[in-house]
Design a protein around this motif. Sequence first.
Motif, mmCIF file in Angstrom:
data_model
loop_
_atom_site.group_PDB
_atom_site.id
_atom_site.type_symbol
_atom_site.label_atom_id
_atom_site.label_comp_id
_atom_site.label_asym_id
_atom_site.label_seq_id
_atom_site.Cartn_x
_atom_site.Cartn_y
_atom_site.Cartn_z
ATOM 1 N N HIS A 68 5.073 -4.094 -8.557
ATOM 2 C CA HIS A 68 4.154 -3.722 -7.480
ATOM 3 C C HIS A 68 3.743 -2.259 -7.532
ATOM 4 C CE1 HIS A 68 4.096 -7.412 -4.958
ATOM 5 N NE2 HIS A 68 5.129 -7.681 -5.724
ATOM 6 N N ALA A 69 4.099 -1.554 -8.600
ATOM 7 C CA ALA A 69 3.775 -0.130 -8.729
ATOM 8 C C ALA A 69 4.249 0.632 -7.497
ATOM 9 C CB ALA A 69 2.273 0.058 -8.952
ATOM 10 N N LEU B 68 6.364 2.828 -7.303
ATOM 11 C CA LEU B 68 6.774 4.201 -7.567
ATOM 12 C C LEU B 68 5.668 4.924 -8.301
ATOM 13 C CD1 LEU B 68 8.780 4.196 -10.769
ATOM 14 C CD2 LEU B 68 8.923 2.157 -9.360
ATOM 15 N N GLU C 123 7.830 -6.848 8.484
ATOM 16 C CA GLU C 123 7.298 -5.578 7.961
ATOM 17 C C GLU C 123 7.871 -4.416 8.771
ATOM 18 O OE1 GLU C 123 3.042 -4.897 8.378
ATOM 19 O OE2 GLU C 123 3.437 -2.765 8.047
ATOM 20 N N ARG D 265 10.062 -1.237 7.523
ATOM 21 C CA ARG D 265 9.621 0.144 7.719
ATOM 22 C C ARG D 265 10.686 0.981 8.433
ATOM 23 N NH1 ARG D 265 4.569 1.412 6.207
ATOM 24 N NH2 ARG D 265 3.179 -0.321 5.732
ATOM 25 N N CYS E 178 9.185 9.371 0.823
ATOM 26 C CA CYS E 178 8.390 9.254 -0.397
ATOM 27 C C CYS E 178 7.123 10.040 -0.136
ATOM 28 C CB CYS E 178 8.040 7.804 -0.701
ATOM 29 S SG CYS E 178 6.783 7.654 -1.997
ATOM 30 N N CYS F 201 4.599 10.273 -2.579
ATOM 31 C CA CYS F 201 3.510 9.862 -3.482
ATOM 32 C C CYS F 201 2.736 8.648 -2.988
ATOM 33 C CB CYS F 201 4.046 9.506 -4.856
ATOM 34 S SG CYS F 201 4.770 10.849 -5.798
ATOM 35 N N THR F 202 3.428 7.653 -2.439
ATOM 36 C CA THR F 202 2.813 6.323 -2.343
ATOM 37 C C THR F 202 2.221 5.975 -0.983
ATOM 38 O OG1 THR F 202 4.856 5.271 -1.600
ATOM 39 C CG2 THR F 202 4.515 5.429 -3.980
ATOM 40 N N GLY F 203 2.600 6.725 0.064
ATOM 41 C CA GLY F 203 2.194 6.296 1.400
ATOM 42 C C GLY F 203 2.932 5.040 1.831
ATOM 43 N N TYR F 204 3.975 4.680 1.085
ATOM 44 C CA TYR F 204 4.912 3.580 1.388
ATOM 45 C C TYR F 204 4.302 2.182 1.260
ATOM 46 C CZ TYR F 204 7.444 7.529 3.420
ATOM 47 O OH TYR F 204 8.049 8.747 3.614
ATOM 48 N N ASP F 205 2.991 2.088 1.105
ATOM 49 C CA ASP F 205 2.332 0.777 1.098
ATOM 50 C C ASP F 205 2.964 -0.167 0.071
ATOM 51 O OD1 ASP F 205 0.215 -1.160 0.058
ATOM 52 O OD2 ASP F 205 -0.824 -0.388 1.827
ATOM 53 N N LYS F 206 2.973 0.276 -1.180
ATOM 54 C CA LYS F 206 3.454 -0.610 -2.247
ATOM 55 C C LYS F 206 4.975 -0.759 -2.218
ATOM 56 C CE LYS F 206 -0.614 0.381 -5.061
ATOM 57 N NZ LYS F 206 -1.310 -0.899 -4.842
ATOM 58 N N VAL G 20 6.763 -1.105 0.630
ATOM 59 C CA VAL G 20 7.001 -2.170 1.611
ATOM 60 C C VAL G 20 6.666 -3.531 0.989
ATOM 61 C CG1 VAL G 20 6.327 -3.101 3.865
ATOM 62 C CG2 VAL G 20 6.637 -0.631 3.571
ATOM 63 N N ARG G 21 5.562 -3.594 0.255
ATOM 64 C CA ARG G 21 5.170 -4.862 -0.388
ATOM 65 C C ARG G 21 6.201 -5.295 -1.428
ATOM 66 N NH1 ARG G 21 -0.134 -5.801 1.313
ATOM 67 N NH2 ARG G 21 -1.192 -3.893 1.967
ATOM 68 N N PHE H 204 1.677 17.657 -6.851
ATOM 69 C CA PHE H 204 0.512 17.780 -5.951
ATOM 70 C C PHE H 204 -0.097 19.187 -5.994
ATOM 71 C CE2 PHE H 204 3.893 15.134 -3.980
ATOM 72 C CZ PHE H 204 3.370 13.887 -4.290
ATOM 73 N N TYR I 294 -2.442 2.057 -9.849
ATOM 74 C CA TYR I 294 -2.176 3.494 -9.740
ATOM 75 C C TYR I 294 -3.365 4.251 -9.167
ATOM 76 C CZ TYR I 294 2.177 2.252 -11.748
ATOM 77 O OH TYR I 294 3.398 1.664 -11.912
ATOM 78 N N GLN J 48 -3.792 5.888 -1.566
ATOM 79 C CA GLN J 48 -2.861 5.732 -0.444
ATOM 80 C C GLN J 48 -2.008 6.984 -0.256
ATOM 81 O OE1 GLN J 48 -1.153 2.206 -2.138
ATOM 82 N NE2 GLN J 48 -2.378 0.823 -0.882
ATOM 83 N N GLY J 49 -1.554 7.555 -1.377
ATOM 84 C CA GLY J 49 -0.694 8.736 -1.291
ATOM 85 C C GLY J 49 -1.418 9.928 -0.702
ATOM 86 N N ALA K 90 -1.852 9.400 3.001
ATOM 87 C CA ALA K 90 -0.599 9.603 3.739
ATOM 88 C C ALA K 90 -0.301 11.094 3.898
ATOM 89 C CB ALA K 90 0.554 8.911 3.025
ATOM 90 N N CYS L 108 8.260 5.960 6.528
ATOM 91 C CA CYS L 108 7.750 4.595 6.366
ATOM 92 C C CYS L 108 7.305 3.970 7.694
ATOM 93 C CB CYS L 108 8.845 3.759 5.723
ATOM 94 S SG CYS L 108 8.280 2.260 4.945
ATOM 95 N N LEU M 142 3.655 4.756 9.349
ATOM 96 C CA LEU M 142 2.368 4.400 8.733
ATOM 97 C C LEU M 142 2.129 2.895 8.719
ATOM 98 C CD1 LEU M 142 2.439 6.754 5.598
ATOM 99 C CD2 LEU M 142 1.291 7.141 7.777
ATOM 100 N N PHE N 24 0.002 -0.298 6.544
ATOM 101 C CA PHE N 24 -0.515 -0.483 5.187
ATOM 102 C C PHE N 24 -1.828 0.293 5.101
ATOM 103 C CE2 PHE N 24 1.990 -4.553 5.170
ATOM 104 C CZ PHE N 24 2.831 -4.191 4.124
#
Lengths: 81, 158, 753
Positions: free
Chosen positions: B96-97, B99, B124, B128, B136, B138-143, B145-146, C261, C643, C649-650, C653, C685, C688, C690
């Motif tokens: 799910h990428a 990271l 969900e 969370r 984290c 980098c990811t905004g946690y989206d992937k 959580v998925r 970053f 990616y 998304q990153g 956020a 986490c 936020l 999705f």
Amino acid sequence: MLKVGFTGALRSSVNGHAQVDAQASTIRELLSGLVQRYPDLAEHVDQGIAVALDGEIYRDDWSKPIPDGSAVFLLPRIQGG
Amino acid sequence: MSGFLVSTKINGDAFQFACPSEETLLDSLRNRVGLTGVKEGCGTGDCGACSITLDGSLVCSCLVLAAEADGREIGTVEGLSDGMKLHPLQEKFIEHAALQCGICTPGFLISAKALLEKNPKPSEKEIRYALAGNLCRCTGYDKIVRAVQAAAKEMRKK
Amino acid sequence: MSHDTSYTKQKFKLIGSRVNRPDGIDKVTGRARYGADASAPGQLVGKVLRSPHAHALIKKIDTTKAEKLPGVKAVITSADMPDLTGGNRSMLDILENCMARGRALYDGHAVAAVAAVDEQTARQALKLIKVTYKRLPHVTDVDKAMLPGAPVIHDWVFTSGVDPKPEKASNVVQRNQFGHGDVEAGFAEADVIVEKTFKTEQTHQGYIEPHACLATVGPDGHGDLWVTTQGHFHFRQVCAALIGMDVAKLKVTSSEIGGGFGGKTHVWMEPVALVLAREANRPVKLVMSREEVFKATGPTSSTSVDVKIGAKKNGTITAAAAELRYQGGAFPGIWGMLGAMTSFACYDLKNVQSVGYDVICNRPKVAAYRAPSAPMAAFGIESTMDLVAEEIGMDPVKFRIKNAAKEGTQASYGPVYGPIGIGPTLKAAQNHPHMKAKLRKNQGRGMACGFWFNFGGQTCTDLNIGVDGTVSLAVGTVDVGGSRASLGLIAAEELGIEYEQVKVHIADTASLGHNDTTEGSRGTFSSGMATIFAARDAKDELCQRAAKMWDIPVSAVAWKEGKAVAKGKRHNNLAPLTLKEIAAKSPNTGGPIAGHNEVVADGAGVSFASHICDVEVDPETGATKVIRYTVVQDAGKAIHPDYVEGQFQGGAAQGIGWALNEEYIYGDDGLLQNAGFLDYRIPVCSDLPFIDTEILEIPNPNHPYGIRGVGETSIVPPLAAIGNAVSNAVGVRMTHVPMSPPRILKALDEAGV
């Protein structure tokens, strides 16, 4: 003949001109010609400068040919994250 | 400098190490045991990168003194996979990428594993909140959580 | 060899697929080695002593007691780091930031460093160093630092870009003006004019991995540096110059990087580690604590921005102007200039003027942070855009579409645009289901646009084909977010082989020519370009070898779908040769098969995004929750969509954290009060939702695959999108970021809501 635009602090090193005319076939020729005419520009060229040709920004490749009639802009060198 | 001899079980294997009395378990694991998969992001228990399990409980190893681990069992990211077989969480994080830079990944995997052991079918929101102690950037946690949702589903099949 | 970099409408087999990243297993098993994960035999622990004052003269540093402590192998101050910069002030700034030279310029500025046999001894040694300070007046606020009576931090800073040249030193480094047309005339034509001042507070990139390195320098002048960095070639150049080493004798290896970053584009402490290692003649590991990261490395600017926009009732903007004041920390920067350049870049404006000021304060030296300077400018401009739309009674998206820049528009920073994506991202946002979703009580919706330049720059790659037909690709751009997967896809696509046959490595500085730093969203754009050309170079060689194997002229050989095929009637009985078959015979057909490319990857293509955001504000507490968020951005071509989405998304956020929570808080004493993740709160986490993404693909004409950089633009719109959403939710215009609960309550109070 090229129309060369100046933005930012570069403008004050070319006596406040927003635009000057120049003859050059590459970025290198353009910059060396301009530095001869406006010695204050040398400091900016040394620190790094970016050249926009028809909207595309070139930071490094000074051998880049400049087609006659191109819109040329000199910009201060920029940094990214 | 007074020292301790600490006898532990780490990822299933008995292990002994000596350390100064003020040393954190995080520093011992990284510098004396060689488990650098346990990461230091803050040293103050705020980022969760150093998450491990101590006798099955989720802890920040930077907030535990190494001497406290004497006679106890430690679980780290290095012990997650079973030989060549990755843990479903590890698999789903890759698929799910979940990271980008990956520095927070060991801590997330340990926290997520602790969650799924207690709650095999988390919502969900539960995911969370369970992962809210792991930062984290980098990811905004989206992937992430998925990936945890997908791993939970996979684990329920078994 | 120069190659044609123009976009060709190549049909892809692999590009755009979501393959597993090559470093995935290492990263989920704890095997991946980051900055602090390397060790060397006999290594020492390095530690840095830092100033407890915002601004102070360093009258004396007594290191004798520390030096005598058993186990201490080196103690250094600026006296051990002489100025070798030959009058290059910007290099001297880097050196002075690494180690104070007679004056501490901010809370946390390094003043001395030690190397000792272990952590405990190193810590004890720091306590034994006696520094005598004389405190000096300080200033940490950008507007106050510009006032005539402000303490002048450097006597050698004279504002450039103003006429006449100033005779007195000040904290204002430079004034930069951009724009065209006549703004006064434009404002005179306007039916509506909105003027507003905005402030944003200083934030940190907040990478989870602190700065860390392992340095070795021998008496022969040879050295090794293992370091977490976005640009190991740049680090090599700067470190070698600052401490007097030969560039070729310093090998720099970039570790896995735990986030950057922009904050890891700059050298902070690596020269200190190298000098300690040289003094001790032993490897030195230097790892920053989180507190040190906050106090002494790369935050972004705090800003103060005035915006004025005038428009006709029909929605045409007649003039736009901004003055932007950016705090750059204790050394000169270009951040105000970048703010001024980016501010109005989304719009097609007849009359526009932006003026940026770069200002010095007693704060850590500002570093790039993802699309540096653009988010703060966008906060002011995009908030004002909403206000103007409201005044003329027009939908804010329609108002933006009406004024959006397009191909042929003269950008506010000078050049004329080629094909660009602002219009399409706005239209996609307008048509997105998110725009039509119902809002409840205390909820509000906002949207905003963002722009970033994107760079290319110096790049080279090496592609080596093994005798078993597998491919090793060495690149020099540090992989900060998964670029190895994208570059592996590109190599496999070009060669016509499976993705799994390619392994991508980040080469050290001794193994590859210079590569510019991974900054400016350039990683996949520029290394992608060099990889395409290196693969094509290898294909030419593969055809040569096939010709030899067949004993036919190379002109009769072509490369098709991963195989050499013989052309023409005379040769069409020859069965195609696969890459694997040719590689197997390579020892006998001329030796190893490789492709190589060096390129200045210019023409990166500007990037635009539009974001939509819904928030719910609790009127009792002032707390804001983001309940829905959508990013629409142009990627040119998404090589690995996962990616690309991850970058969208990153960035969003990080922008959400900046908009709602994150800020450096300084006391009146000039000291930083929240140097830790507990008090400097980045989104977790549970904060936020999705984050939805929509990738647009408007090919970049200057890249064979049409790639545009995607890393940075996503942080530009959020401050404004959330500002607009919060303002719509509470009915009061928010002008100060972060919109933390106390600030929202204060705004509500002042408005009498």
